[in-house]
Scaffold this active site. Structure first.
Site, short mmCIF file in Angstrom:
data_model
loop_
_atom_site.label_atom_id
_atom_site.label_comp_id
_atom_site.label_asym_id
_atom_site.label_seq_id
_atom_site.Cartn_x
_atom_site.Cartn_y
_atom_site.Cartn_z
N ASP A 177 0.83 -1.22 0.00
CA ASP A 177 0.00 0.00 0.00
C ASP A 177 0.86 1.27 0.00
OD1 ASP A 177 -2.29 1.48 0.02
OD2 ASP A 177 -2.73 1.20 2.14
N GLY A 178 0.35 2.30 -0.62
CA GLY A 178 0.98 3.62 -0.52
C GLY A 178 1.66 4.11 -1.79
N ASN A 179 1.50 3.41 -2.90
CA ASN A 179 2.14 3.84 -4.15
C ASN A 179 1.67 5.24 -4.55
OD1 ASN A 179 3.28 1.34 -4.29
ND2 ASN A 179 1.92 0.55 -5.90
N GLY A 180 0.37 5.45 -4.46
CA GLY A 180 -0.21 6.73 -4.88
C GLY A 180 0.32 7.87 -4.02
N TRP A 219 3.02 7.92 -2.23
CA TRP A 219 4.47 8.07 -2.49
C TRP A 219 4.68 9.02 -3.67
CZ3 TRP A 219 7.72 7.17 -6.63
CH2 TRP A 219 9.09 7.08 -6.36
N HIS A 278 3.19 3.45 -8.86
CA HIS A 278 2.99 2.03 -9.17
C HIS A 278 4.23 1.46 -9.86
CE1 HIS A 278 -1.02 2.36 -7.74
NE2 HIS A 278 -1.48 3.09 -8.75
N TRP A 303 -11.28 -1.58 -9.50
CA TRP A 303 -11.91 -1.16 -10.77
C TRP A 303 -12.58 0.19 -10.64
CZ3 TRP A 303 -10.42 -3.94 -14.75
CH2 TRP A 303 -10.12 -5.29 -14.58
N LEU A 343 10.50 -20.97 -4.19
CA LEU A 343 9.40 -20.10 -3.74
C LEU A 343 8.16 -20.23 -4.63
CD1 LEU A 343 8.62 -17.52 -2.00
CD2 LEU A 343 9.48 -16.19 -3.94
N ARG A 370 1.61 -5.09 6.01
CA ARG A 370 0.97 -4.01 5.26
C ARG A 370 1.83 -2.75 5.40
NH1 ARG A 370 -5.26 -2.47 4.22
NH2 ARG A 370 -4.85 -0.67 2.91
N ARG A 374 -5.46 -2.27 8.36
CA ARG A 374 -6.68 -3.01 8.09
C ARG A 374 -6.39 -4.05 7.02
NH1 ARG A 374 -7.85 2.38 6.53
NH2 ARG A 374 -7.34 2.67 4.33
N GLU A 416 -0.31 -13.66 11.89
CA GLU A 416 0.31 -12.55 12.63
C GLU A 416 0.35 -11.34 11.70
OE1 GLU A 416 1.42 -12.63 15.85
OE2 GLU A 416 0.55 -14.63 15.98
C1 FPP Z 1 -1.55 0.38 -3.41
O1 FPP Z 1 -1.19 1.71 -3.60
C2 FPP Z 1 -1.10 -0.46 -4.48
C3 FPP Z 1 -1.89 -0.97 -5.47
C4 FPP Z 1 -3.33 -0.70 -5.60
C5 FPP Z 1 -1.34 -1.83 -6.51
C6 FPP Z 1 -0.01 -2.46 -6.24
C7 FPP Z 1 0.57 -2.67 -7.55
C8 FPP Z 1 1.89 -2.73 -7.88
C9 FPP Z 1 2.99 -2.71 -6.90
C10 FPP Z 1 2.28 -2.80 -9.31
C11 FPP Z 1 1.50 -3.71 -10.23
C12 FPP Z 1 1.50 -5.14 -9.90
C13 FPP Z 1 2.22 -6.14 -10.47
C14 FPP Z 1 1.98 -7.55 -10.08
C15 FPP Z 1 3.27 -5.89 -11.45
P1 FPP Z 1 -2.34 2.80 -3.68
O2 FPP Z 1 -2.50 3.19 -5.10
O3 FPP Z 1 -3.57 2.30 -3.01
O4 FPP Z 1 -1.66 3.94 -2.87
P2 FPP Z 1 -2.41 5.03 -1.98
O5 FPP Z 1 -3.11 4.29 -0.89
O6 FPP Z 1 -1.28 5.86 -1.49
O7 FPP Z 1 -3.32 5.77 -2.90
#
Ligand code: FPP
Length: 256
Positions: free
Chosen positions: A12-15, A17, A29, A61, A123, A180, A186, A199
């Protein structure tokens, strides 16, 4: 405590970041895919048996169409670019989630990844894609209900084991540890059935900043946890002895 066999991660947290850097969300992402590669390598090095990654939820989606396309594109790119390297490293790929709803080209790639790596023995990398636990449980219940309706299954023959065997994760052990990132605490519809005794380990870093050293710290922390599965830790289970019996008998007498 022994090492975990199965670790599942909510990446979580790509957006956030990306937003913190003034970048478009997709940059987060993309950076997340780099972290994903590092963590898969770290998991292989650590001797872990199963690593499950939550890549796209059945609720994702509802994001803007452009972000959904980017995420689907990143999955395709990841499989096209990394599949052969994973195969060479003896990694088995498994996909969980509602596959029937996905576009034909993605479905074909997922089948290819699973088929190519099916006999690999190090793995197992489980990618949760178009996955939601309530959806998974609903599909499982429908399948069981159909068997009951057709007379091949008695309602009283439905056991937790039979439900588990009907889930996408059939023959994958339950996660010992769920990590997480991004500070959220959550489960977000991830592995609801399978997480009954998992855990949990939360870190505040966003997924693109999550490093292998933190992954190893999570394993270290797991080793310190005492899992009871609703019972008692093994060392605290009182052993039956004549002495214990002798202690109990007078009590029974006095109570009588
Ligand atoms: C959560 O960040 C992350 C996701 C919804 C997708 C995770 C996907 C990847 C790491 C890349 C694609 C996957 C593969 C298998 C190559 P968020 O967008 O919810 O971040 P935010 O909570 O900060 O908005």
């Amino acid at each position: 405590m022994s090492d975990p066999r199965h670790i599942a991660i909510i990446m979580d947290g790509n957006g956030r970041w990306a937003e913190a850097r003034g970048l478009p969300r997709v940059a987060g992402h993309k950076a997340g895919v780099e972290t994903l590669r590092d963590i898969v390598r770290a998991a292989g090095d650590s001797g872990l048996d199963f690593l499950t990654l939550f890549a796209f939820s059945s609720e994702n989606w509802s994001r803007p169409q452009s972000e959904v396309s980017e995420l689907l594109g990143l999955l395709k790119l990841f499989i096209r670019r990394d599949l052969h390297k994973l195969h060479k490293s003896n990694v088995r790929v498994r996909i969980i989630g509602a596959r029937a709803d996905l576009a034909a080209d993605i479905r074909a790639l997922l089948y290819e990844a699973e088929a190519l790596t099916a006999a690999n023995t190090s793995l197992t990398l489980v990618i949760a894609f178009n996955y939601g636990a309530r959806d998974e449980l609903t599909r499982a219940m429908q399948a069981l209900a159909q068997q009951v309706a057709s007379g091949t299954l008695l309602p009283e023959a439905i056991t937790p084991e039979r439900i588990g065997a009907q889930l996408d994760t059939a023959d994958i052990p339950d996660p010992d540890l769920i990590i997480r990132t991004s500070g959220e605490m959550r489960l977000s519809n991830f592995l609801l059935w399978q997480a009954a005794y998992s855990e949990f380990y939360f870190v505040s870093d966003y997924w693109p900043d999550f490093k292998p050293v933190q992954f190893f710290s999570a394993i270290e922390e797991y080793r310190k946890r005492v899992r009871r599965f609703g019972g008692l830790p093994e060392e605290n289970i009182p052993e039956f002895s004549d002495k214990a019996e002798a202690d109990i008998v007078p009590l029974r007498h006095s109570a009588g």
